[in-house]
Write an enzyme that holds these catalytic residues in place. Structure first.
Site, PDB file in Angstrom:
ATOM      1  N   GLU A 269      -2.545   4.476   1.090  1.00 58.60           N
ATOM      2  CA  GLU A 269      -2.356   4.364   2.539  1.00 58.60           C
ATOM      3  C   GLU A 269      -1.874   5.651   3.206  1.00 58.60           C
ATOM      4  O   GLU A 269      -2.330   6.000   4.292  1.00 58.60           O
ATOM      5  CB  GLU A 269      -1.390   3.216   2.858  1.00 58.60           C
ATOM      6  CG  GLU A 269      -1.968   1.855   2.500  1.00 58.60           C
ATOM      7  CD  GLU A 269      -1.166   0.711   3.085  1.00 58.60           C
ATOM      8  OE1 GLU A 269      -1.149   0.530   4.311  1.00 58.60           O
ATOM      9  OE2 GLU A 269      -0.513  -0.012   2.296  1.00 58.60           O
TER      10      GLU A 269
ATOM     11  N   HIS B 246      -3.054  -0.674 -25.443  1.00 61.18           N
ATOM     12  CA  HIS B 246      -3.874  -1.643 -26.156  1.00 61.18           C
ATOM     13  C   HIS B 246      -5.285  -1.756 -25.605  1.00 61.18           C
ATOM     14  O   HIS B 246      -6.061  -2.585 -26.060  1.00 61.18           O
ATOM     15  CB  HIS B 246      -3.181  -3.013 -26.165  1.00 61.18           C
ATOM     16  CG  HIS B 246      -1.946  -3.010 -27.011  1.00 61.18           C
ATOM     17  ND1 HIS B 246      -1.942  -3.389 -28.316  1.00 61.18           N
ATOM     18  CD2 HIS B 246      -0.673  -2.607 -26.735  1.00 61.18           C
ATOM     19  CE1 HIS B 246      -0.718  -3.257 -28.824  1.00 61.18           C
ATOM     20  NE2 HIS B 246       0.063  -2.783 -27.869  1.00 61.18           N
TER      21      HIS B 246
ATOM     22  N   LYS C 176     -10.008  -5.355   9.690  1.00 63.33           N
ATOM     23  CA  LYS C 176      -9.422  -6.410  10.536  1.00 63.33           C
ATOM     24  C   LYS C 176     -10.305  -6.680  11.756  1.00 63.33           C
ATOM     25  O   LYS C 176     -10.460  -7.823  12.176  1.00 63.33           O
ATOM     26  CB  LYS C 176      -8.014  -6.008  10.990  1.00 63.33           C
ATOM     27  CG  LYS C 176      -6.970  -6.227   9.895  1.00 63.33           C
ATOM     28  CD  LYS C 176      -5.569  -5.967  10.420  1.00 63.33           C
ATOM     29  CE  LYS C 176      -4.546  -6.109   9.293  1.00 63.33           C
ATOM     30  NZ  LYS C 176      -3.304  -5.403   9.598  1.00 63.33           N
TER      31      LYS C 176
END
Lengths: 361, 361
Positions: free
Chosen positions: A251, A267, A358
């Site tokens: 951001e 792993h 948005k």
């Protein structure tokens, strides 16, 4: 050096190293690029760290069997730090849910804390309404919007977030509210755990100030320029901090960034290093509380890592108590991502692609 | 095209497209590169999906208030799929902990399931011992090793994992054991939820077989060659599947890969796309159960995404019940990562950097 990112109008990589760290230059750059004043928000972050008074309607809530913090993005990250703190200190499990709906096990013995800075986050509002249907106790944490309105109508307690700055800058305020809430429910001891952090972070604010050339935060941002940051948490207790660093690189600096955590990364992720790791620069977050196995694994992994990526920056937590240590790492990441924005020549405050998304919803 | 990865001795990008999909060529390549026989393990995956009989000592365990699956890597991922399934179906919260120690809230009303395929995973053994000290009920899931030994000595029930193949290939077996365990504790209904998946995945095994040119799995691997896969889960219910895809790209294909999940990725990660997304190719995992807000957000994000990265592959779950849908996506990812290994000319089975790390501990 040709990095994957266009350098914008920030510091050019052709600048001699002696020039890029000059105080006057940095102060000037900050003035030119940080047009919406992220610097002053960053500088005032330590002031957010104080326990707010808790209203009587919150104090009267029943003691929950478990807590669920619902929210997304900058509104959820305070919940992650809170969850980490509680896992070490409290018998009450805390979970953070960034989703569209609640797991079936969220029942009336679960306290749901709905956090939405704007009060208009649709996912959080949906989970808030679902919690109401399940008749769970609820607390709303917000500045206003539909969440405050719906809560007041339903006589659900509201804890108000302060200010008008972007959600990601309210982490300290959100965290303080959550801790005060847990104290009022007798889930953790009553002492103020934020005092030490407030003092330490105030020192750090001076250390990283542009007038001090940004200190180590600026130096690290310079090293990361043109790379994709990979934030590796030394253990699960630093996972939330790594998530914060990632989000702030996204951001503030407008660059991709990713995280992983020991022991899990040893792993599977390390096998990916057989491919080309050239675009990546690792930031390794470490805490002083490590088991022997943990320290040994981190050291051995470091050896395998160094020659496979562009570089490794090790950042160690400062301070004594766990919250201070977590917040010292958070604050360092906030400053590094801030200076990376400045160096890349992008204003750290606006988040154009979130605004665009948005608009389309 | 110059990708970030050396192409090894797999298919060369200079090959004409008509040549790269040839059946004979793929069968030959697989024979040459898959020296340790990952193909036959993959083909037999559907056979793992059957509920094992549960021993009387497990049936006599008290019904827990919550479950915690502890483990790392390939031993933990079955726990993640199980957790997702339980969240939709059971009132008992399930959490997966990949760590060095247990949260304070793991108490005698919590059932701890310690999963370590080899039985020698040091982190899992440490958490197993911690659970013993806290006097929680425990079940060990393993093929043997120190975990089985310690469990038998302490009269703790052991559910045995079958076979000798790498831990990541035992997901179906681990998941079947966890479901049988939850059924025996009356946490979920008694019917067999794996029947549908077993049939569907058997069909998929034929569809993706090298003798059928690997079907869509091979095509997708070809598209991903030379890129860094970004696995985006359409919602939290697919988060575990995205983690699986990432791990399989790391371990089978030996390439970096990262994940994120809607709605969270729309609240920070997309801002990172302002930087250079050129190395990334997005794999978007979707399920048919989406809320309207979810579908709308995914579509709008897709529009913003397409021109910023190398490409987007959309993969939709198949089948009716939730477990089938999750496993259909898991299985697709297993095949795509397998063929990406073949195309890159790397043997999918060995995991040299994990072996090297273990040697150094």
């Amino acid at each position: 050096m040709v990095g994957p990112f266009p350098e914008g109008k920030g510091l050019q990589s052709e600048d001699p190293p002696s020039g890029t760290g000059g105080m006057r230059e940095i102060v000037k750059l900050v003035e030119e690029i940080d047009r919406e004043g992220m610097q002053s928000i960053l500088l005032s972050f330590p002031q957010q760290l104080r326990l707010p008074p808790i209203s009587p309607d919150i104090e009267n809530l029943p003691r929950p069997r478990q807590m669920v913090v619902v929210g997304v993005g900058g509104s959820a990250i305070g919940g992650d730090i809170f969850r980490t703190y509680m896992a070490r200190l409290s018998l009450c499990p805390v979970h953070v849910i960034r989703g569209y709906c609640l797991p079936l096990w969220v029942d009336p013995k679960t306290l749901v804390v709905a956090v939405s800075c704007s009060g208009r986050t649709q996912e959080t509002l949906a989970m808030f309404q679902e919690a109401r249907k399940r008749k769970t106790p609820i607390v709303a944490v917000t500045r206003g919007g539909d969440l405050e309105k719906a809560a007041l109508e339903a006589k659900i307690p509201v804890a108000k977030l302060q200010g008008t700055s972007p959600p990601r800058t309210t982490l300290g305020n959100t965290l303080s509210i959550l801790i005060a809430l847990a104290q009022s429910l007798d889930l953790i001891p009553q002492e103020d755990p934020l005092e030490e952090a407030k003092t330490l972070l105030s020192d750090m604010a001076r250390e990283f100030h542009p007038s001090r050339k940004g200190g180590r935060a600026f130096e690290m941002a310079e090293k990361l320029k043109g790379s994709i940051p990979l934030i590796y948490a030394g253990g699960p207790s630093l996972e939330a901090v790594a998530t914060r660093w990632k989000g702030q690189f996204n951001e503030n600096s407008k660059v991709p960034a990713f995280t992983n955590t020991f022991p899990e990364l040893g792993h599977n992720e390390i096998v990916g290093w057989e491919g080309d790791m050239n675009p990546f620069h690792v930031v390794l977050l470490r805490d002083k509380e490590e088991t022997d196995l943990q320290s040994k694994t981190i050291s051995a992994t470091l050896d395998l890592m160094r020659n496979r990526c562009r570089g490794v920056e090790e950042v160690r937590s400062r301070g004594e108590n766990l919250l201070t240590r977590l917040l010292s790492l958070v604050y360092m990441g906030d400053w590094v991502s801030y200076y990376l924005a400045i160096i890349r020549g992008v204003d750290p405050t606006p988040i154009p692609l979130i605004e665009e998304l948005k608009r389309r919803l």
